[in-house]
Structure formats: structure tokens, C-alpha cells
Enzyme design. Structure first.
Site, PDB file in Angstrom:
ATOM      1  N   HIS A 249       0.871  -1.175   0.000  1.00 51.43           N
ATOM      2  CA  HIS A 249       0.000   0.000   0.000  1.00 51.43           C
ATOM      3  C   HIS A 249       0.905   1.220   0.000  1.00 51.43           C
ATOM      4  O   HIS A 249       1.869   1.274   0.762  1.00 51.43           O
ATOM      5  CB  HIS A 249      -0.886  -0.015   1.246  1.00 51.43           C
ATOM      6  CG  HIS A 249      -2.010   0.966   1.208  1.00 51.43           C
ATOM      7  ND1 HIS A 249      -1.798   2.317   1.268  1.00 51.43           N
ATOM      8  CD2 HIS A 249      -3.348   0.801   1.103  1.00 51.43           C
ATOM      9  CE1 HIS A 249      -2.978   2.940   1.202  1.00 51.43           C
ATOM     10  NE2 HIS A 249      -3.928   2.035   1.104  1.00 51.43           N
ATOM     11  N   ARG A 269      -6.547  10.435  -0.201  1.00 48.50           N
ATOM     12  CA  ARG A 269      -6.328  10.901  -1.574  1.00 48.50           C
ATOM     13  C   ARG A 269      -7.657  11.042  -2.321  1.00 48.50           C
ATOM     14  O   ARG A 269      -7.855  11.985  -3.071  1.00 48.50           O
ATOM     15  CB  ARG A 269      -5.377   9.951  -2.298  1.00 48.50           C
ATOM     16  CG  ARG A 269      -3.914  10.177  -1.887  1.00 48.50           C
ATOM     17  CD  ARG A 269      -3.000   9.085  -2.400  1.00 48.50           C
ATOM     18  NE  ARG A 269      -3.195   7.835  -1.677  1.00 48.50           N
ATOM     19  CZ  ARG A 269      -3.233   6.638  -2.234  1.00 48.50           C
ATOM     20  NH1 ARG A 269      -3.093   6.499  -3.528  1.00 48.50           N
ATOM     21  NH2 ARG A 269      -3.418   5.564  -1.493  1.00 48.50           N
TER      22      ARG A 269
END
Lengths: 632, 251
Positions: A249, A269
Site C-alpha cells: 500500500h 487521496r
């Protein structure tokens, strides 16, 4: 010999995360006596850590969404290596699995019309993730836990015994699948609290034991993620597929050291967080790969406009699939443009107001404030890649979850492979758990019902073997400390089998991994068998080593870079390699990895893609065949 | 920056136990659970401790640190002075299994006593419609990570084993409140809260709210509103008469 507790069930589910609990609901709904085996306390499974949401094409926020679009996104994210049938079932069934959670009491965030709200996420074309702030995994695990409890309440009313048809065995670890001939016959393990050994006799066993993150040094996984499910299946004679694909990740915490690896949700994000290097540059614009060029914004201005007007602008490259972002961060840090603690900066404070951040990302705010003393409403976070998920897993039949080679064995969730191809999209994990948890449960039910009276038996000899094996670390005098071995193993995988791989290092890793076998045989765990963490780790280490071995073997064979597998010496994606899965099994105690043809996508599914897009992934021979099929 | 810290950790089992002293290395940025893990790895490998996520999300590593119920993973070492001895003991309200691990099965038994969510029979999956503002009240309580620190600190059961039978505890009062405030739940939770789960035994000292690592306002937002609703249902003479005449249940 220590006393052995014995139980008998129709179906045993190993694992009490989203997939295991969904499988158990299905088995119990069919009236079968079902055991749920839980490595930790009930309700603590790693599913709880999922933050962003559950991907399901309900079309609540953008009505253009449907299963076909979700299917396409999933295949793109996995770089077309996914088992197409799994991706198809997943995209079609995910909405039903989300809606059924509501009938069990889940409370998702809502749209203005009162429907389930959906958020943007990396690799998903439309807002698709049903969510509850950034604690969606907690909502899912609690809802499933309460669904199990409600079934127990029904049984209490009907039979006067809440555990008449479904029983949870908390803090119980399975160390071995016991077979009768070719068929699964039971599961053997220990109870942490007492140290007692325990045997479950059951003809149908569902493995839903989660991931393998603990094989790596920096990981978002808890102590439980030791590849138990993968190793149990392998040792029982089944197979693992796609083990070279490990998802790092892109955004784990990098500081303070004690929380290194802990996840920073992708929603940061999705909701507007930007990535910058030490020079203040939004570097992701420099890393948009050729295959995604048309789908992502080419300027900061366009990326910024997308949040308000997604129909007329392309999304910012911070929302590229995870493998792309992880590699980009890795490159920036290596090039000396990293943050003080060896990550990059992720900043949500420049775009969102403090109260909006606290509302949309409450647990991130909490996590950084309390663990790192960073206020994300005013300060940037420092983030870097962390081992998060394994795409590879038990080779299963897509429709029933039946594990290859062992009748009676089923698998779902992170323990199973194929669904995500070479890279999983965020949000596709929680939906995977529910779609394939249910299917594996149904597969186990159908198998059980097909047996009639012909039920496999557990022999005394196999119990003795399993119990001797489990107790060995307690009986062994004067050997090595398991914690030291674990740290050394994690260092080897970190250094030689990590995000960027190369032939010489992978070969070196195989040699080093072999060296651990002797050390494992010589572990000592002082103290008794009751809640002895050292003993538990000693048994887990065997699984971690076996899984690491599979990853290293497969990574060495696959001479290309794709998704969660990056070879420095073969940096390009190869259309020839796309036609191949790598499948691992164990032969005479050694891991053997062989090539196997990837199942070919049905014509009507291929037709969901433009030929130009398929040309990025497929050989000209495949394309010719496809265009003929389409013309026919 | 590394220093040596003084730790006292309770070691033992259901029969016997005592505090044991350790000197152990601590690095910058660490939490109590890191130090406990270092003890396991370097000095006492069989030390029993529960933990999972190490990020304050799973609620497994509950213990009492210097007498205060806390998550070990959320207790930063820099909140103590260098000279301070840090004492770590198991949760006092529950029976010890070994070292820092306690038998929390009481909580799972209580969970079984709260009837599950029961949605409207006429709505099919996918047809649920709820306003954000209405789900938010229950969402606060669904933040609960089941660390059981509230149960541990609640004086109704902390030193009164005899109350456990009749008292569900703060964790399950917020569960009841969550269901009561759920826009689509169809069961009456108020009478049961008082009659079956011991809501009346709570005298709102707010200790539970104080220890909640999720900062759920257990007392103000769950227990007090539930108590008020119970009063409305059970003790309002007009309602009492109305319910006798029209057999009306609930609010």
C-alpha cells in the site's frame, strides 16, 4: 500427552473476518451445524482495519455506474491477470452483499436522497465505495458479528441453546488440516487461553484466514497475518496461485517507528489529499504509465477541477492504482527527495477545511494526533509503502470456492487467489470477502449435502502426528528464541523479496530462506502451554516461512513487471506472461512452482473493452482470435 | 534517543500472581505496547498479552496503566517522565487468565442478551432510505471498538461481582441506544433497557465516558437520553393510562 478437546461439526470455518463470518451465515442458513474458529477474540479480525469502503456498483452517486464498469476497472487494476470469472461474479453480486448488510443493521453514510453514499477511490471510474467515514471495516465486522449473534438468538429461542447450530471458538488457532485419503476430514489446533489441543471433525472446511503481511518487516497487518490459511491449504495438498503478487500500500505511516507500516487510508487521496516530495513537487504527474495516460489528468489544474466536476475532467494521478503510487514513492525516496523519516508528504490540509477533514477522515485525524502528534488539518503526513495485501492465494473454483485438489476444502477472502490478478483495487477487498465468503459457504453446504452418509474419518495416528508437531517447540530444550528468528526472516523478505525485485537477490533469498528450516526445528519456548505467546509465534513462523518461500520462487520465475510484482531486470509488462498463472504446491517438503494457462475471458466480456485497450495487454495472436470471434 | 525505563508488570494466573520489575529499553516515539513487546522478545517470551492492530482500532490491548484503564497501543511513552515507574496490570473487572490477559466472556454473554436489529418487514434489501442526520446519532455508538474499558471502569461491576448478572454495562447501553435511535429499528428498546439490562443501576458518574478511547459520549449521548425515554414510557401517568387503554407500546 496433553488432553485433546474433540468437537464435531458439519462445517468448520477457519477465520472470523468478513469472509469467514459470511461463509458461516450461509452454512447456518442451510441448517448445518457450523463452527467459527477465531484466532483472536470475536470481532477483532483484520477486516476491522479496512478504512475506505466497500466497492459495489450501486450507482447511487453516479447513475452511469454498473457491474460492467466495475468489472472493467477490476480487470484494469489487476492488469488483466485476474480470474475473469471471479471478477465478473464480484462485480455482479457486490451490490446485493452491501444491501443485505443494511438489513443486518449496518449504518452507512447517506446521499441526499437517503441512499447509501459512495466515494471515489483509486482505479474506480465512478464514486463506488459504500463507507462509514473512514471506519468501514469496523462497521462490516461488527455487522457480521451481530448477524451471527442474531442467528444464535434464533437458535436460543428454538432449541434453548444459543450455540445449537453456530458456535464461535475464540482465540483458537488451527495448525493442520487432517485428511482421510484425499478428502478433508478435520482441523487440528490449540486454544490460546488453556493451551489445550483441539480437534474439529468436519467434512467441509472453509479457509478464510486472511493474509500474509507478517512475512514482511513493514506491514499494515497485525500479528495474525502469518499466512496460516495459505500454509494450511498448501500442506494439505492444495495449491496457491499468483503468490508473486504482493500489494504494498503506498501510504503507510513512517513515523514514529512503533507505528511504521500502519495504514493511512486511500480516502485521504480520494477526498483531495495530494502527494509531494521534499521539493514540494506533486511528483505523481511524472509517473503516469502509458496504459493509463488517457484516464488521468495531465496538469494540476485539471486534477483539481476533477473533484468538483468529474464528468469534464480527468482524475489526478494520486488516484492511480496502488502499485503505481507505491513504486513512485519508492523512487522519489531513493532519489533523495523523501521526507525527514524516509517517506513523502501527503497533505489534505491544503484542500479541505479542518472541520470537513475531521468529519470525513475522523479516525485518520485521531490516529495521527494520538500516535504521531501530527494535526492533519494543518500539517502534512509522512507516508511510505507498507506490505498490505497478498493477491495470491489458494487456487479455487470461482463459483463454489472449492480449493484445488482437496475435496471438502474451500477458501475465500484474502486466503483465496485469482480475483484481483496482479493488483487489487482499494474497496474491492471488503466486497470480495462478502461475495466469495457467501459462495464458499454455499459451496461447503452443497458438498456436505452431496456426501450422504459417506463422511471422512479422522484417524488416531493423524491426531498423534498433529499433536506431536504442535507441541515440539514446548518440548525442545535449549534452542533459539522465536522472536529473533521472526525478525531475521522479515529482514530477508524486506531486503530481497520486497517492492523492487531482481534475479540475483531472489536467488539469494531462496538460499537464505532454506537456512531458516533448521532454525525453526530448533526453537525453544520456555513456559507452559497456557497463553504462551512465544509458542504461538513458533508455530506461526512455519507458515510465514512457507509463504515467503512461495513468493520468492514465483517472483524469480515471472520475468516481467506487473502490478504487485516489479522486476528491476524485467521492467516491462509482457503480453506472453499475461497468459500464465504461476501455481505453487508442495512436493516432498519442497515448494514447486509451475506455469498454468490463465483461463480465457468469454467473448461477451472481452467485448466490454475497446480493442485498443486490449492491445496494451494481449498478444497479437490473442487479438486476432478476438476480432474473428467478434465478427462471427 | 534511547533510555531505560522501569516497568512493573503483573505476572501470574487465576490462582496466584505478583508484580514483577523489569528494566527495559525505550526508543523515541514508542507506546507502552512496544515496550511490552520488547519485554517478550528479549526478556520473557511467554509474557501473555492480547493485541492485534496496534493502531487503536481493534480494542484488544486493554490493560490498566498506573491504575488507569487504557489501550496499551495508544499510550505514548513520552506521557511519562523518565524517572516514573510504569505499572501495567490486567483489567480488574474481569477474571485473570494469565499475566495481562483476562477472561472477557462476560461481554459476549451480554451481547447475546440484546435482541438484534430488526428492520421493517415491508422493505427489501436496497430499499432502505435514511437521512444522514438521523444515522449519525447511532453511528457515534457504532464507533465502539469493544475494548471493554468502559465495562472495566464502571463501578457498578468493577468491585461488585454480584451486580454482573443484572447489569449489562456501558458498552451495551450504547448498543441499546444505537438500536433505539436507529431510524428503521422496529423493536422497543426502552423497557428492556430498564427491566432486563439494568440501566437504572447506572448513576451517571461518567467514568465510562472518561476512559473511552473513541471519545464516545457514552453518558451524555446514550445513557442519559435512554434514561429520559424510559421515564417517558414507564413513569408518565398519562402515558401509563394511555398504554392501558390502547395497549400502546413504546414512545
Amino acid at each position: 500427552m496433553t488432553a485433546i478437546e474433540r468437537h464435531s461439526f458439519d462445517v468448520v470455518v477457519i477465520g472470523a473476518g468478513g469472509a469467514g463470518l459470511r461463509a458461516a451465515v450461509e452454512a447456518r442458513a442451510a441448517g448445518l451445524r457450523t463452527a467459527i474458529i477465531c484466532k483472536s477474540l470475536f470481532g477483532k479480525a483484520h477486516t476491522v482495519m479496512a478504512e475506505g469502503g466497500i466497492a459495489a456498483a450501486m450507482g447511487n452517486v453516479n447513475s452511469k455506474d454498473n457491474w460492467q464498469v466495475h468489472f472493467r476497472d477490476t480487470m484494469r487494476g489487476g492488469k488483466f491477470l485476474n480470474n475473469f470469472r471471479m471478477a465478473e461474479l464480484h462485480a455482479k453480486e457486490a451490490p446485493d452483499r452491501v444491501w443485505e448488510l443494511e438489513t443486518w443493521g449496518a449504518l452507512f453514510d447517506r446521499t441526499k436522497e437517503g441512499k447509501i453514499s459512495q466515494r471515489n477511490f483509486g482505479g474506480h471510474e465512478y464514486p463506488r465505495l459504500a463507507h462509514v467515514g473512514d471506519r468501514t471495516g469496523l462497521e462490516l465486522i461488527r455487522t457480521m458479528q451481530q448477524a451471527i449473534v442474531s442467528l444464535q438468538q434464533k437458535d436460543a429461542a428454538e432449541f434453548g441453546d444459543a450455540e445449537a447450530r453456530i458456535k464461535v471458538f475464540a482465540e483458537t488457532t488451527i495448525t493442520e488440516i487432517i485428511k482421510d485419503g484425499d478428502r478433508a476430514a478435520g482441523a487440528f489446533g490449540y486454544v490460546r487461553e488453556t493451551g489445550n489441543l483441539i480437534l474439529f471433525e468436519a467434512p467441509a472446511i472453509v479457509i478464510a484466514a486472511g493474509g500474509i503481511g507478517k512475512s514482511f518487516k513493514v506491514t499494515s497487518n497485525s500479528w495474525e497475518g502469518t499466512g496460516d490459511g495459505h500454509a494450511l491449504a498448501l500442506k494439505a495438498g492444495s495449491k496457491l496461485v499468483d503468490m508473486e503478487f504482493v500489494q504494498f500500500h503506498p501510504t503507510g505511516m513512517v513515523w514514529p517507528p512503533s507505528v511504521r507500516g500502519i495504514l493511512v487510508t486511500e480516502s485521504v487521496r480520494g477526498d483531495g489529499g495530494v502527494l509531494r516530495n521534499s521539493e514540494g513537487r506533486r511528483f505523481m504527474f511524472d509517473y503516469i504509465p502509458e496504459v493509463f495516460k488517457e484516464k488521468y489528468a495531465q496538469s494540476e489544474e485539471e486534477g483539481d477541477r476533477w473533484y468538483a466536476d468529474p464528468d469534464n475532467n480527468r482524475r489526478p494521478p494520486e488516484l492511480l492504482p496502488r502499485d503505481e503510487v507505491a513504486r513512485a514513492i519508492n523512487s522519489e525516496v531513493k532519489a533523495g527527495r523523501g521526507s525527514p523519516h524516509g517517506g513523502v508528504f501527503l497533505d489534505v490540509s491544503t484542500r479541505l477545511a479542518p472541520d470537513v477533514i475531521k468529519k470525513k477522515l475522523p479516525s485518520m485525524w485521531h490516529q495521527f494526533k494520538e500516535l504521531a502528534d501530527v494535526d492533519i488539518t494543518t500539517q502534512a503526513m509522512e507516508v511510505g509503502p507498507t506490505c498490505h495485501y497478498v493477491m495470491g492465494g489458494i487456487l479455487v473454483d470461482p463459483d463454489t470456492g472449492a480449493a484445488a485438489g482437496v475435496p471438502g476444502l474451500f477458501a475465500a477472502g484474502e486466503s483465496a487467489g485469482g480475483m484481483h490478478g496482479s493488483n487489487r483495487l482499494g474497496g474491492n477487498s471488503l466486497s470480495d470477502l462478502l461475495v466469495f465468503g457467501r459462495r464458499a459457504g454455499a459451496g461447503a453446504v452443497a458438498y456436505f449435502q452431496s456426501l450422504g452418509g459417506n463422511v471422512p474419518k479422522v484417524t488416531d495416528a493423524s491426531i498423534t502426528t498433529a499433536s506431536d508437531h504442535a507441541l515440539a517447540p514446548l518440548r525442545n530444550p535449549g534452542g533459539e528464541n522465536p522472536y529473533t528468528i521472526q525478525a531475521d526472516l522479515q529482514q530477508v523478505t524486506n531486503d530481497l523479496v520486497g517492492i523492487i525485485r531482481t534475479k540475483s537477490e531472489l536467488e539469494e533469498s531462496l538460499g537464505k530462506l532454506k537456512g531458516f528450516r533448521a532454525r525453526l526445528a530448533n526453537i525453544t519456548c520456555p513456559g507452559g502451554s497456557a497463553f504462551n505467546s512465544g509458542w504461538h509465534l513458533a508455530l506461526d513462523l512455519e507458515n510465514m516461512l512457507l509463504v515467503s518461500d512461495c513468493i520468492a520462487h514465483a517472483a524469480l520465475i515471472r520475468e516481467e513487471s506487473r502490478g504487485g510484482h516489479t522486476r528491476e531486470d524485467f521492467p516491462k509488462m509482457s503480453a506472453e506472461w499475461r497468459k500464465v498463472n504461476l501455481v505453487a504446491h508442495v512436493e516432498n517438503g519442497e515448494v514447486v512452482v509451475e506455469k498454468q494457462a490463465l483461463p480465457e475471458m468469454r467473448e461477451e466480456l472481452l467485448n466490454l473493452f475497446d480493442v485498443e485497450e486490449l492491445a496494451k495487454y494481449m498478444t497479437s495472436e490473442e487479438l486476432t482470435r478476438h476480432s474473428k470471434g467478434a465478427n462471427a | 534517543m534511547t533510555r531505560t525505563a522501569k516497568f512493573r508488570v503483573w505476572r501470574g494466573d487465576a490462582n496466584d500472581g505478583a508484580l514483577k520489575d523489569y528494566n527495559i529499553e525505550v526508543n523515541e516515539g514508542e507506546v507502552v505496547l512496544d515496550v511490552i513487546h520488547r519485554l517478550q522478545a528479549t526478556q520473557t517470551p511467554d509474557l501473555a498479552v492480547r493485541w492485534n492492530c496496534k493502531a487503536g482500532k481493534c480494542g484488544s490491548c486493554s490493560a490498566e496503566i498506573n491504575g488507569r484503564p487504557r489501550l496499551m497501543c495508544m499510550t505514548r511513552m513520552n506521557t511519562f517522565t523518565d524517572e516514573e515507574t510504569i505499572t501495567v496490570t490486567p483489567l480488574r473487572a474481569f477474571p485473570v487468565i494469565r499475566d495481562l490477559v483476562t477472561d472477557v466472556s462476560f461481554n459476549y454473554k451480554k451481547a447475546l442478551e440484546v435482541p438484534a436489529f430488526s428492520g421493517p418487514a415491508n422493505l427489501k434489501p436496497g430499499e432502505y432510505r435514511m437521512e444522514q442526520i438521523d444515522v449519525e446519532r447511532s453511528q457515534e455508538f457504532r464507533k465502539c471498538i469493544e475494548c471493554f474499558l468502559c465495562q472495566d471502569t464502571c463501578h457498578v461491576i468493577r468491585d461488585h461481582e454480584e451486580n454482573k448478572e443484572a447489569f449489562a454495562g456501558p458498552r451495551f447501553f450504547i448498543r441499546l441506544a444505537e438500536l433505539d435511535m436507529h431510524p428503521l429499528d422496529t423493536l422497543d428498546r426502552k423497557r428492556a433497557a430498564q427491566e432486563k439490562h439494568g440501566l437504572g443501576m447506572c448513576n451517571i458518574t461518567k467514568c465510562c465516558t472518561e476512559v473511552c478511547p473513541e471519545h464516545i459520549r457514552i453518558t451524555d449521548n446514550a445513557i442519559i437520553p435512554m434514561k429520559e425515554r424510559v421515564v417517558d414510557v414507564k413513569y408518565d401517568p398519562a402515558r401509563w393510562l394511555g398504554s392501558k387503554i390502547r395497549r400502546r407500546e413504546g414512545l
